[in-house]
Structure formats: C-alpha cells, structure tokens
Design a protein around this motif. Structure first.
Motif, mmCIF file in Angstrom:
data_model
loop_
_atom_site.group_PDB
_atom_site.id
_atom_site.type_symbol
_atom_site.label_atom_id
_atom_site.label_comp_id
_atom_site.label_asym_id
_atom_site.label_seq_id
_atom_site.Cartn_x
_atom_site.Cartn_y
_atom_site.Cartn_z
ATOM 1 N N ALA A 1 0.840 -1.196 0.000
ATOM 2 C CA ALA A 1 0.000 0.000 0.000
ATOM 3 C C ALA A 1 0.874 1.245 0.000
ATOM 4 O O ALA A 1 0.620 2.199 -0.738
ATOM 5 N N LEU A 2 1.916 1.227 0.828
ATOM 6 C CA LEU A 2 2.810 2.380 0.892
ATOM 7 C C LEU A 2 3.483 2.561 -0.457
ATOM 8 O O LEU A 2 3.632 3.665 -0.962
ATOM 9 N N MET A 3 3.871 1.425 -1.042
ATOM 10 C CA MET A 3 4.525 1.459 -2.349
ATOM 11 C C MET A 3 3.612 2.105 -3.388
ATOM 12 O O MET A 3 4.038 2.979 -4.143
ATOM 13 N N GLN A 4 2.343 1.703 -3.393
ATOM 14 C CA GLN A 4 1.454 2.239 -4.431
ATOM 15 C C GLN A 4 1.150 3.718 -4.223
ATOM 16 O O GLN A 4 1.148 4.506 -5.162
ATOM 17 N N GLY A 5 0.908 4.101 -2.970
ATOM 18 C CA GLY A 5 0.609 5.509 -2.687
ATOM 19 C C GLY A 5 1.745 6.399 -3.167
ATOM 20 O O GLY A 5 1.528 7.418 -3.840
ATOM 21 N N LEU A 6 2.964 6.012 -2.842
ATOM 22 C CA LEU A 6 4.112 6.846 -3.214
ATOM 23 C C LEU A 6 4.442 6.730 -4.702
ATOM 24 O O LEU A 6 4.887 7.705 -5.313
ATOM 25 N N ALA A 7 4.212 5.558 -5.290
ATOM 26 C CA ALA A 7 4.454 5.412 -6.734
ATOM 27 C C ALA A 7 3.543 6.376 -7.492
ATOM 28 O O ALA A 7 3.993 7.133 -8.359
#
Lengths: 636, 249
Positions: free
Chosen positions: A440-446
């Motif tokens: 989730a963190l990866m997608q938000g920041l991506a």
C-alpha cells in the motif's frame, strides 16, 4: 460507456518508458499557469502535491486534519516493498510484478502492476534522500525483511513505524513547497462536492470544519488522494476520520466506482472486547515471520495457552499450507482463522480469537533479538490488552484493513471524468482482489512521486491556461446543494445518533459482505441497508449548527455516503459469481474449501455508474493477461 | 465503574471557558479513555446537548491527533498517548479533570481542541532535506552506520502531538523542534543544510510564541514517544555552531 484503459502498446517491460516518451509535456515556463487541487495529504496526496509543486505547478492541497502529518498512512507499521534485490535472493522487477498480480488473484491490470514494480526502486532512493531512517545493517546498508505472500526479502522498514516515517518524509517535501508558496495548504477543510464545468473537473466545494463556511475552489485538474473506505464496516483498522465522501461525491458526479466488494480483511488485529469498541488495532503482519498461529485441537478447550501441551495444539496454517505456513496471504490467513473459530476452537472471552505465539522464536533467536524486531508492537499490544506477549501468546482476529476497490482510473490515473484523477488507496488500480503486505505504501508513493507528475502533463498540455472563476453558476449551484444537504440533516432532529446508525451499518456489511458472502445473505442485506438509508433521512439526530466546529455533523455527512457505498458493495458482491482474493462467495468454493475463481466469466473490472436511488449500472473492463497465465493460487 | 468528570467547555476561541461536571456510569475497564468520552458524548447527544469536542483519529498512538490534559498531565498518568490510555488505569468513583493543551502558540478551537499549526510552520521553515523528486541516487550508495540510523530513528519517532509544550511551564517547543533538527543533523543527507536549518527553525519557534527552555525535563517526562532531552542538547550545539559560523539566515 466504453472504458478506455489507455494501456500502452508494446512489450510489458517497455510500456511505461514508451508511454512517458509519448506523453505531452508542459513547458517549464507554462507550468505556473496551471492550478491543481490535491485532496488528501497522506502518502499519495503529499507526494503528489510536493512533486507537482517542484515541477512548477500551483497546488492547492486540502486535508480535513489539523495537519497534513496526521493522515492515516502514518499508521502503516510493517514496511514498503521494492524490487531492489539487495539481498541477492532472486528478486527482480518481474518477480515483484508477478507476486503482486498473483497475490491480487488475477484481477489487476498487468501494465499498471508492472509500472508499480518498476518505480518501486526509485521510491526507496527518494525516501532515503529525504532522510527517512530505514532500518540498517551494521555495515550501513539497508536491511530487509520478508512479508506475507512473498518468498524473497524485499520489504524496507523503519521499526514498526514505516508508514509514519514515509509520511513524514512526504510531509517534509510538502512543507518545503508550502514555504516556497507553490503549495497553498488548507487544513481542517473537507471536500463535500466536485465541481464540473463543460464536462471537466474544475474545482471542489469544501466545508471549513472550524467555522462551517462552505467555500469553493477552482483549478485545471483535481486529484483525489483520499484513501479507502474501510470505515463502512464501522469497526476497522482505519482511523476514525477516514471516509469515502470525496470519492463518493465524485462518483455521484459521474466517476465510475470499481470493484467495491474487494475489501481486505487483515488477519492479525487485536480482537474486539466490547460493544463500546470504536476501532480495531492492527498488529503488523511482520509478526507472522516469527509468530506461530494456533488454536487448541479440541473444541471448547478453556485451559490457559501455556497449559496446553504441544500435541494438543493445532498450528492450522502450518498444517494446511506447509510451503508458506504462517506467511500465507492475508485473505487465506483470515478465512482460516474464521473457520477455526466457527468450529468453536476460538480462544479468549468471546471465542473470536486465535493465538499468535512467540515462544519458539524467543527460544531460537533470544529475547533480545525478538525485542529488537518487534519491541514497540509488543508494547502496544500490552498497553491495549494488559497482557505481556513475551510471556503469553498474543490473541488476534481478522479485521477490515484495506479496500482494493475505488474510483476507476485509466493507465494515467484519470477517472471517467476528464481532469479528475484518483491516487493511492482511493483508486482501484493495482491490487486486484487482494493486496499483498507492504504494497500500500509502495502504491501511494508510486502514484504521487512517479506516475502523476508525468501523466498529468498530458492532460494539462491540452487545456487552455484560462482559470475559471468560482463565481460561476456551476460553483454556486454546487455550494447551494451542499448547504441544502446540511440543512436537511440538521432539520431532521430524530432519535438515532450517527454512531448508532453507523454501528448498525457496519455490522450488516461485516456479517453479509465481509469475510464470506452468499447470494441469499447479500440480497437480504441490500434491503436492510436501504432501510437504514431511509432511517438516516427520517430519524438521525444531529445537534448544533453548521456555523461551528461540529463533529457530529461531520460524521453524519460521512455516514450517508458510507450507507450508499455499502449498497454498492453488496451489488458488486452479488454480481461477482466467483470467489477471488478478498471476495469469498460460499457458493463458489472447492471441495476442500478454497476459493473457486471463474476466469472465463469474471476476469473483468466491475465499474459502476451511479444512478438515482442506487440503481447502479455495471460497465466491464475486460482484463487481458498476456504475460502471466492465471493459475489457481496455491500456498500449500 | 462510575466516574466524576470535570471537563473544560469553551464554545470557541473568542468566548470564555469553564469546567463543567459530568458523571458517567458503567464504564468498563477495557475501554480506552476516548471510548469513555464517546459514551459520555452519546449520552449528551441523546439529551440534545452539545457533545464535548476533542481531537482524535487513529486511536492507535501514532497520528498525534489526540491531546488531552488528564488530571494535570498531558495524555494522563502514563507516558502514552491519550488514545492508548485505558480505563483500567482509573479507580471506581474517581474524579478526573480533563483540559486542553494550554499554550499561547496553540490557540483554542473548541472545548478540548486546539490549533497546532505552529508546528507545521516550524517544519516549513526548515524541517526537511531539499531534494526534489527524481533526483536521488541509489539508496545503498549512502551507507549509514546502524548506530546513527537508530539514533536518528529515535528522534524521528516524534508524533507532533504537542504534549511537550503542554507539559512545559514555559510552553516551550524545544523538544519537538530539537527532535527534527537532531534527526536531520545526524544523517549525511541532512548535513548540507544543517546550519541554515537550525537557525531557521529556532527563529520560527520563537516567532510562534513558544517559551524558552529552562531544563526542567517535563517535556521528556511526558513525551509518549520517549524523545530524549539529549535532542535539546544537540539542538543547542547545532544552533550555537551555526550562529558562530553563520550563514546569516
């Protein structure tokens, strides 16, 4: 309506690079002529607002919190995935892509997921450069750990506070842009409607939560970075203010809502203790690396866990899934916990809990090592429950944690409304029917750092520089409608409090549209949710006025959108005659109780169009799998 | 258990406030402190009275939104956030006083809610590393010793709740400001701007009206995230050396 995903042509690994080249650019000197509204300042919103302002756009950022640093991204504990392969254990962009597609049970777009895996490596670089203090080895290099659903160690972490550190990194970048004047920050300001001019998103209506003032703001594009809708269940691991209102109001203006029934139940939360419960607390999934999940072998065994001998314990995940053991994906772990509790083998006062035991890990690695790994999580558990997990096993139970569904977006993250984008958990795009841990963190920041800065230029380059005034009729009409809704709610003066109605909604959705669903249950739940909507509009009790700091009114405005969304979730779950990921229909399972997916008929994104009185219309985006062959997930 | 509550009520920043007495009944000791206030608010609502406004959000001790002074101590009797305080810490029949953070730099919004945007403005003045998106090099090209990374993390865990200010007799924000200055001064990424940062953040802190530090240590004693006073010592060193070799901010 034809859903154009705008997935670029060409081989999977080249799509994003080619697409970036084909996107139109806005000349650096012209960027200052465009205004962009960013709603929400969590990982997706703060990273997008900062990055767009760095490029030279004028950004107006909105949060209902008192500070952008409070967004719920801050509560993510475990970590963030990136295909760095620093551990030399066989990781690669393609493997992260593959794991995410497979983990999502083949209900996500290949191209989006591959892009996510590609930019994951840049996220770590960016965060380290900002001063995010990730965990390190003695040699000074970054440490990794493994996480549920993966067989490589690709998760970067900052103790049990990874979300906090990443958000504070994005918040610091945002703060820097606020100081330069490129971002204008609006705090305690909640979006209550989207404003469209000539079919394009051109602004929003907000309520100032301190004064009650209804205001409107115009821009050339609007980004919704407003998180997920897990609080439709009332009890969830989401923060109390998390809500679907911004996304839902956009939906009612024409943005399609995709896969609403794909909700994720997290297996490791602290169990419910009573009716007064206001929220559930997650224990990081990273605990499953060392904690062994078990229940007593016998039904109704009320002995203390330490008194139950090894031979009379059932380590049910290790038994059923020898290859992955306690690290099976979240949906599998959750459902199996439910099953053993349904069998009457649950533990604790309510019987709705299973043990997660660290005794073996402490014996193997020493108390000191376990303390270094999970110290703050153990402390948190003890504060809440009064029990010390170093001495006695933790009690855990599944709880709603994340929502994979959200506003439908194309490859550029644009919704079906031109100029309206959705980023992070607010969109549906990358996790399919189930999200893997630390993604989730990866997608938000991506989305915020590395996708929207490219894709938004393509739209803006075709927009005239002229600003629209918020004196126009479109804005005034939207403001008037918002005021009308508020006045209507305040004038009901019924007998049911907002929390009471919300609890009732939550129980309905949990029982009928939670871990396990049936056609019959869903059909009856739909009627009940409709009745609840009626109850709200005739019998809700909100005191005070609009022109003040009024938390009850805030909650009421959010609840009515949750009630409508709840009905859409039920419709979506009814439409999907298969079991996949977080969506488990009891009618569709294998003889040994595993999910039975139906790729022939349901390999599509269900995108719903709003119609009056929740007669939603279904549009389908067919998913094409050109690089991976959908297989039955097996974690045995 | 039953409790006798005395709660600060004030409709807004312009009106006068006062303590109002409430009694709550049948409180379970498993409840969190905020769930106890939820029970009170539901009762008030049913009676048609205005519920008590208080800030809260994550209810798991990390967002830093909740902010109550309970019996004279920020976040209550233990070093935890208010949301992580449970009713098992109270006795049946106890009288509990609940007040907002009190500091000139945190103006009152309503009842127990204050405005902490001064903290945001301090961060905006320099609490960052100036690095644009996309310009970072590979993360492992900057080795950072584990000890330093761990120390920086200790400082970085600050949740910005403001308990340090509420605890301090001078309403000083030194613990909050020093935690950010220390974190970034320790790390190689933060070093190029360390002088400018220390000067700018201290200047902003003063401009917001926070008081001076007189080393009583009340801040660290009440900090729910155990931010250490040694951060303040480090900030003083950073600030002094910046001033002595000033880049003149």
């Amino acid at each position: 309506m034809v859903l154009e995903s705008k997935i670029p042509e060409g081989p999977l690994a080249e799509k994003w690079s080619k697409h970036k080249f084909s996107l139109k650019l806005v000349n650096p000197a012209n960027k200052r002529k465009y205004d962009i509204i960013v709603v929400g300042t969590g990982l997706a919103g703060a990273s997008a607002a900062a990055s767009l302002a760095e490029l030279g756009y004028n950004v107006k950022a909105f949060t209902f919190h008192d500070s952008p640093r409070r967004a719920h991204s801050i509560a993510a504990q475990g970590g963030i995935n990136a295909a760095k392969n620093y551990q030399n254990d066989g990781d690669s962009v393609y493997r992260l892509f593959y794991d995410t597609i497979k983990g999502g049970d083949y209900r996500a777009r290949e191209a989006n997921v591959h892009r996510l895996a590609e930019v994951s490596v840049n996220i770590i670089d960016q965060c380290v450069a900002q001063g995010v203090p990730f965990a390190r080895e003695y040699g000074g290099l970054l440490a990794n750990r493994s996480f549920g659903g993966a067989q490589v160690s690709r998760t970067f972490y900052a103790r049990g506070q990874t979300g906090q550190q990443l958000l504070l990194g994005a918040y610091s970048a945002l703060s820097r842009q606020v100081a330069t004047g490129k971002v204008k920050m609006y705090t305690r300001s909640e979006m209550l409607d989207l404003v469209m001019v000539d079919g394009k998103a051109r602004g929003i209506v907000t309520r100032n939560l301190v004064t009650g003032q209804i205001e409107s703001h115009s821009a050339h594009a609007v980004l919704l970075c407003t998180g997920g809708y897990g609080n439709v269940f009332y009890l969830s691991t989401n923060a109390m203010y998390c809500n679907v209102t911004a996304a839902w109001r956009a939906h009612k203006k024409g943005a399609l809502f995709a896969n609403p029934c794909f909700t994720q139940i997290h297996p490791t939360c602290i169990p419910v203790s009573g009716d007064y419960q206001s929220k559930l607390t997650l224990m990081s999934e990273s605990l499953r690396n060392d904690g062994r999940v078990w229940v007593p072998l016998k039904v109704g065994d009320k002995r203390k866990p330490e008194d139950i001998p090894e031979a009379e314990r059932d380590y049910f995940l290790e038994r059923k899934y020898p290859a992955f053991g306690n690290l099976v994906p979240r949906d599998v772990a959750s459902r199996n916990a439910k099953y053993v509790c349904d069998e009457g083998r649950g533990v604790g006062s309510t019987g709705l809990a299973v043990y997660m035991d660290f005794a073996d890990a402490i014996k193997r690695d020493s108390l000191k090592v376990i303390e270094a790994r999970y110290g703050n999580l153990f402390e948190m558990y003890e504060k809440i429950t009064g029990e010390n997990p170093y001495n006695t096993p933790m009690k855990i139970y599944p709880a709603v944690h994340y929502t994979m569904g959200g506003l439908w977006v194309d490859y550029n993250l644009m919704t079906t409304i031109p100029g309206l984008y959705a980023l992070g958990e607010a969109n549906f795009s990358d996790h399919g029917a189930n999200r893997l841990g630390a993604s989730a963190l990866m997608q938000g920041l991506a989305d915020g750092y590395f996708v929207i800065p490219y894709t938004i230029g393509d739209y803006l380059a075709q927009m005239p520089y002229e600003k629209v005034s918020n004196d126009r009729a479109e804005f005034k009409d939207a403001e008037a409608k918002v005021k009308e809704t508020i006045n209507k709610i305040l004038s009901i003066k019924g007998t049911r409090t907002v929390d009471e109605l919300h609890r009732e909604l939550g129980l309905l959705i949990w029982d009928y549209c939670g871990m396990s669903r049936t056609k019959e249950g869903l059909t009856s739940a739909r009627e009940k949710v409709r009745a609840l909507r009626n109850e709200f509009w005739t019998n809700v009790k909100v005191v005070g006025t609009n022109e003040e700091f009024n938390q009850t009114l805030e909650k009421a405005l959010r609840l009515i959108d949750f009630i409508e969304l709840g009905e859409l979730m039920i419709l979506d779950a009814l439409d999907r005659n298969e079991s996949c990921g977080g969506h488990f229909r009891e009618e569709f399972q294998t003889p040994d109780g595993e999910a039975l997916r139906n790729d022939q008929e349901y390999a599509y994104v269900a995108a719903w169009e709003y119609e009056q009185n929740m007669h939603a219309v279904l549009h389908k985006e067919q998913l094409k799998f050109e690089n991976v062959t959908p297989s039955t997930r097996s974690y045995k | 258990m039953n409790l006798n509550l005395h709660i600060w009520r004030q409709p807004n920043g312009q009106s006068a406030g006062r303590m109002v007495e409430y009694n709550v009944k049948d409180i379970s000791e498993e409840m969190s402190f905020l769930e106890m206030l939820d029970v009170l608010n539901e009762d008030l609502l049913r009676k048609g009275e205005d519920p008590v406004a208080f800030d809260h959000d994550c209810r798991e001790g990390i967002c830093g939104t909740c902010s109550l002074v309970i019996n004279g101590r920020p976040h209550g009797p233990y070093t935890t956030t208010t949301c992580q305080l449970h009713m098992r810490s109270f006795k049946d029949g106890e009288t509990v006083y609940i007040e907002p953070w009190r500091a000139k730099a945190f103006p009152l919004v309503k009842d127990l809610v204050v405005n902490r945007s001064a903290f945001d403005r301090i961060i905006q003045s320099g609490g960052y590393v100036s690095v644009n998106t996309g310009s970072a090099r590979d993360a492992n090209e900057t080795p950072i010793g584990k000890e330093i990374a761990d120390e920086a993390m200790n400082s970085a865990t600050c949740i910005g709740c403001g308990a340090c200010v509420a605890a301090c007799k001078n309403a000083s924000a030194m613990l909050f400001v020093s935690a950010k200055i220390s974190q970034l001064a320790m790390l190689p990424q933060g070093k190029p701007e360390r002088k400018r940062r220390a000067e700018a953040m201290v200047a902003q802190m003063d401009a917001e009206g926070f008081g001076a530090c007189t080393n009583t240590g009340a801040c660290a004693a009440e900090c729910p995230k155990s931010i250490s006073m040694s951060n303040i010592a480090m900030m003083n060193r950073e600030y002094t050396s910046a001033k002595l070799t000033s880049d003149a901010v």
